[in-house]
Design an enzyme around this catalytic site. Structure first.
Site: not given
Length: 216
Positions: A147, A181
């Site tokens: 991330d 995401d």
């Protein structure tokens, strides 16, 4: 292949951008390192998580394995559903939204399945190495999801009279996430926003077909 071109192109673009961004971060940043993009409001902030989207975790080694297997089953299901929708000429916007969700889910599965095999461990003191001599940092399906997108847009302190959180610090938007995401979130959001239009068109088309059958 008619009807498949746009969904496949969209899926390919999402996967390429997602994986290229993750590869770059893994090989050029250490865990916790920041790059400012728009001052303090948009940062590239490198973290890894062994669990779900937006940095959420699903506990333990068995939890990680269960989540990875569940993701694979879900992606197979979404892929089959996407094929069915294209074949049966569902609303094009709806198909592209499902393609976004499919691409995002597949992007994170790639991390979980293969990153532990091909990368060395990322730490606060060292960058990861691709195809290290000693092998990767984890086994198949036990890799961590990369991330890096961080938008701490608003921060402050709740007033003391505020229930439960009075006097505590707050931040919006706290989660750190990735392109995959984002694709999932955008796909779900668009389906929720335009669901009446999507399913109204499907109902109208089916009603029209049934009327033609009855008339014949």
């Amino acid at each position: 292949m008619k009807g498949y071109s746009k969904p496949l192109i969209l899926i390919t673009i999402i996967l390429l951008v997602d994986q290229l961004s993750k590869f770059w971060v893994k090989m050029n940043m250490t865990i916790g390192q920041n790059f400012k993009v728009l001052g303090d409001k948009f940062l590239i902030h490198f973290i890894e998580n062994p669990g779900m989207a937006y940095g959420m975790e699903f506990g333990g080694e068995y939890g990680k394995l269960f989540l990875s297997v569940f993701r694979i089953i879900a992606v197979i299901g979404i892929g089959y559903g996407l094929h069915y929708m294209i074949k049966n000429k569902y609303n094009r916007g709806f198909i592209l939204n499902v393609a976004l969700i499919f691409a995002g889910a597949l992007g994170n599965i790639i991390d979980s399945a293969f990153y532990g095999l091909i990368f060395s461990e990322s730490t606060p003191y060292s960058k990861a190495v691709l195809f290290p001599d000693g092998g990767g940092y984890a086994s198949f399906l036990h890799g961590k999801v990369v991330d890096m997108l961080y938008f701490p847009l608003v921060s402050g302190t709740f007033p003391t009279w505020f229930p439960i959180w009075g006097g505590e610090n707050f931040m919006f938007f706290r989660p750190v996430f990735n392109i995959a995401d984002s694709a999932i979130s955008v796909g779900v959001f668009l389906i929720l926003i335009f669901q009446k239009r999507y399913f109204k068109e499907e109902h109208t088309e089916k009603t029209g077909v049934n009327s033609e059958i009855l008339e014949d």
